[in-house]
Design a protein around this motif. Structure first.
Motif, short mmCIF file in Angstrom:
data_model
loop_
_atom_site.label_atom_id
_atom_site.label_comp_id
_atom_site.label_asym_id
_atom_site.label_seq_id
_atom_site.Cartn_x
_atom_site.Cartn_y
_atom_site.Cartn_z
N ILE A 1 0.87 -1.17 0.00
CA ILE A 1 0.00 0.00 0.00
C ILE A 1 0.91 1.22 0.00
O ILE A 1 1.79 1.34 0.84
CB ILE A 1 -0.93 0.01 1.22
CG1 ILE A 1 -1.87 -1.20 1.17
CG2 ILE A 1 -1.74 1.31 1.26
CD1 ILE A 1 -2.78 -1.32 2.37
N ALA A 2 0.71 2.10 -0.97
CA ALA A 2 1.63 3.21 -1.14
C ALA A 2 0.89 4.53 -1.33
O ALA A 2 -0.22 4.57 -1.85
CB ALA A 2 2.54 2.96 -2.35
N LEU A 3 1.53 5.59 -0.90
CA LEU A 3 1.05 6.95 -1.13
C LEU A 3 1.78 7.48 -2.36
O LEU A 3 3.02 7.49 -2.40
CB LEU A 3 1.33 7.84 0.08
CG LEU A 3 0.78 7.35 1.43
CD1 LEU A 3 1.14 8.34 2.54
CD2 LEU A 3 -0.72 7.13 1.35
N ILE A 4 1.03 7.88 -3.37
CA ILE A 4 1.60 8.32 -4.65
C ILE A 4 1.43 9.82 -4.80
O ILE A 4 0.30 10.34 -4.69
CB ILE A 4 0.90 7.61 -5.83
CG1 ILE A 4 0.83 6.09 -5.61
CG2 ILE A 4 1.60 7.95 -7.14
CD1 ILE A 4 2.16 5.40 -5.62
N THR A 5 2.52 10.53 -5.06
CA THR A 5 2.46 11.97 -5.32
C THR A 5 3.28 12.31 -6.55
O THR A 5 4.12 11.52 -6.99
CB THR A 5 2.98 12.79 -4.12
OG1 THR A 5 4.29 12.31 -3.74
CG2 THR A 5 2.05 12.67 -2.92
N ASN A 6 3.04 13.49 -7.10
CA ASN A 6 3.72 13.92 -8.33
C ASN A 6 5.18 14.23 -8.05
O ASN A 6 5.50 14.95 -7.11
CB ASN A 6 3.01 15.14 -8.91
CG ASN A 6 3.47 15.45 -10.32
OD1 ASN A 6 4.59 15.91 -10.54
ND2 ASN A 6 2.61 15.21 -11.29
N LYS A 7 6.06 13.70 -8.91
CA LYS A 7 7.49 13.88 -8.71
C LYS A 7 7.97 15.27 -9.10
O LYS A 7 8.94 15.78 -8.56
CB LYS A 7 8.25 12.82 -9.52
CG LYS A 7 9.75 12.79 -9.28
CD LYS A 7 10.42 11.68 -10.08
CE LYS A 7 10.07 10.31 -9.53
NZ LYS A 7 10.84 9.23 -10.20
N SER A 8 7.26 15.90 -10.04
CA SER A 8 7.71 17.20 -10.56
C SER A 8 7.23 18.37 -9.72
O SER A 8 7.61 19.51 -9.96
CB SER A 8 7.25 17.38 -12.00
OG SER A 8 5.83 17.40 -12.08
N MET A 9 6.34 18.11 -8.75
CA MET A 9 5.80 19.17 -7.92
C MET A 9 6.18 18.96 -6.46
O MET A 9 6.15 17.85 -5.96
CB MET A 9 4.27 19.23 -8.03
CG MET A 9 3.74 19.74 -9.34
SD MET A 9 1.93 19.78 -9.32
CE MET A 9 1.62 20.90 -7.95
N LYS A 10 6.54 20.04 -5.79
CA LYS A 10 6.83 19.98 -4.37
C LYS A 10 5.52 19.81 -3.61
O LYS A 10 4.55 20.52 -3.84
CB LYS A 10 7.55 21.25 -3.92
CG LYS A 10 7.93 21.25 -2.45
CD LYS A 10 8.63 22.54 -2.07
CE LYS A 10 8.99 22.56 -0.59
NZ LYS A 10 9.68 23.82 -0.21
N CYS A 11 5.51 18.84 -2.69
CA CYS A 11 4.29 18.61 -1.90
C CYS A 11 3.98 19.83 -1.04
O CYS A 11 4.85 20.37 -0.36
CB CYS A 11 4.46 17.38 -1.00
SG CYS A 11 4.30 15.82 -1.84
N SER A 12 2.73 20.26 -1.06
CA SER A 12 2.32 21.37 -0.21
C SER A 12 2.35 20.92 1.25
O SER A 12 2.41 19.73 1.56
CB SER A 12 0.91 21.81 -0.58
OG SER A 12 -0.02 20.78 -0.27
N LYS A 13 2.30 21.87 2.15
CA LYS A 13 2.30 21.54 3.58
C LYS A 13 1.08 20.70 3.94
O LYS A 13 1.15 19.82 4.80
CB LYS A 13 2.32 22.83 4.40
CG LYS A 13 3.62 23.62 4.30
CD LYS A 13 3.57 24.88 5.15
CE LYS A 13 4.87 25.65 5.06
NZ LYS A 13 4.83 26.91 5.86
N ILE A 14 -0.03 20.99 3.27
CA ILE A 14 -1.25 20.24 3.55
C ILE A 14 -1.09 18.77 3.18
O ILE A 14 -1.47 17.88 3.94
CB ILE A 14 -2.44 20.86 2.79
CG1 ILE A 14 -2.74 22.26 3.33
CG2 ILE A 14 -3.68 19.98 2.90
CD1 ILE A 14 -3.75 23.03 2.51
N ILE A 15 -0.52 18.50 2.01
CA ILE A 15 -0.31 17.12 1.57
C ILE A 15 0.68 16.43 2.50
O ILE A 15 0.51 15.25 2.86
CB ILE A 15 0.19 17.07 0.12
CG1 ILE A 15 -0.91 17.53 -0.84
CG2 ILE A 15 0.65 15.66 -0.25
CD1 ILE A 15 -2.12 16.61 -0.87
N GLN A 16 1.72 17.13 2.92
CA GLN A 16 2.69 16.56 3.85
C GLN A 16 2.02 16.18 5.16
O GLN A 16 2.27 15.11 5.72
CB GLN A 16 3.82 17.55 4.09
CG GLN A 16 4.70 17.80 2.87
CD GLN A 16 5.72 18.91 3.10
OE1 GLN A 16 5.94 19.33 4.23
NE2 GLN A 16 6.32 19.39 2.03
#
Length: 279
Positions: free
Chosen positions: A252-267
Motif C-alpha cells: 500500500i503506497a502513497l503516490i504523489t507527483n514527482k515534478s511538484m513539491k508537496c504542499s504543507k497540507i499534503i505533507q
C-alpha cells in the motif's frame, strides 16, 4: 450543477450505457443514474431517451455534451495551472484511492482531519491502479492511495511512491477452499494471475473492485475471494483462509507527483495517514 455531474454525463454519453459508464467511473449504477437524473432536473430537459434497457442521447443532450466537453477541458487547464503557480495555497485536495481499500482507508476520518486542521475540503475518487497513477502524474489529483501488486505499472517511475504497508494475497471463504470454488477478486489483482490454464481462474470467476461487494459474495453467495490479507481485518465475520499459490505480495503506497513539491497540507495528510490509519 457541478463538474462531477458533467464528467459523469460525458462518460455515459460516450459509453452509451449506464452499466459500462458506472464500471469505468468505479461507482454504482444507481448512484450514476441518480446523478444524471439530478442533472436533467436542473437543466429542465431530458438528456437521454431510456427504452428497453438501451439509452439514446437526445438532440438537447448532444448540445450539452459538446459544451460539457469544453468546460471539462478548461476546468482541467485552470486547475493544473493553479497548482503549478501556487501549490501551497490550495483549498481543495483531490485524492484517489484503490477501491479495494475502501474498507481500509476511512475517507470520513481524512476529511475530518483536513477540515479541522486546514479548513479545506477533499474530493475522493476511485479507479484502476494505472488510472490513479496516471492521474497523479498528469496532476488531475494531488495524491493517490494505491495497492500495488507484483506487476508492472505505467508511469510508476514518474511519480513518488511511499510504501506504508506490505502484505500477501490470500484466499478467503465461508466454506471449503478448493479448485471447484467460485472465485471473486478485484480487476487489478486478476491481472497478476489470469490464465486459461490456471484452475483458480475458471468460468465462474467474477471481477469487481468494490471491497463490500467481494465481502457480500463470500458471506452470502458462497464465493471464495482472492484478496489482500489486510482486507479481512475489516470483515465482521470469521472466514476460512489459505495462502495464495504462487505467492503474490502487495504494497500500500502513497503516490504523489514527482515534478511538484508537496504542499504543507499534503505533507500533513501523508503523516496523518501513516500515523492514524489502522494499517
Amino acid at each position: 450543477m457541478d463538474m462531477r455531474q458533467l464528467m459523469y454525463f460525458v462518460e455515459v454519453a460516450q459509453q452509451q450505457s449506464f452499466t459500462k459508464a458506472a464500471e469505468k467511473l468505479n461507482i454504482s449504477q444507481p448512484a450514476l443514474s441518480k446523478c444524471i437524473h439530478n442533472l436533467e432536473d436542473e437543466l429542465g430537459t431530458s438528456l437521454f431517451v431510456r427504452k428497453a434497457g438501451t439509452i439514446t442521447i437526445t438532440d438537447t443532450g448532444k448540445i450539452v455534451l459538446e459544451k460539457a466537453k469544453d468546460l471539462i477541458v478548461h476546468f482541467d487547464y485552470v486547475q493544473n495551472t493553479f497548482r503549478l503557480i501556487n501549490p501551497q495555497n490550495k483549498k481543495n485536495i483531490s485524492i484517489g484511492c484503490s477501491p479495494i481499500l475502501s474498507s481500509v482507508i476511512d475517507i470520513d476520518k481524512l476529511e475530518a482531519f483536513l477540515s479541522d486542521n486546514n479548513k479545506i475540503y477533499m474530493s475522493y475518487g476511485g479507479g484502476t491502479i494505472n488510472q490513479l497513477v496516471n492521474m497523479v502524474f498528469s496532476m488531475k489529483i494531488d495524491m493517490a492511495i494505491c495497492i500495488l501488486y507484483d506487476r508492472e505499472y505505467k508511469y510508476l517511475d514518474k511519480v513518488n511512491t511511499e510504501v506504508i504497508y506490505e502484505g500477501k494475497v490470500i484466499y478467503a471463504s465461508s466454506g471449503n477452499i478448493d479448485e471447484s470454488s467460485k472465485f471473486v477478486t478485484s480487476c487489478d489483482l486478476s491481472a497478476c494471475f489470469r490464465s486459461e490454464d490456471d484452475p483458480k481462474v475458471n468460468h465462474t470467476t467474477l471481477y469487481t473492485d468494490y471491497a463490500n461487494e467481494i465481502k457480500r459474495m463470500v458471506y452470502y453467495k458462497g464465493f471464495t475471494a482472492i484478496v489482500p490479507d489486510i482486507v479481512l481485518s475489516y470483515w465482521d465475520k470469521d472466514v476460512n483462509t489459505a495462502s495464495f499459490v504462487p505467492s503474490i505480495n502487495y504494497r500500500i503506497a502513497l503516490i504523489t507527483n514527482k515534478s511538484m513539491k508537496c504542499s504543507k497540507i499534503i505533507q500533513q495528510l501523508k503523516k496523518h495517514i501513516k500515523n492514524n490509519i489502522d494499517l
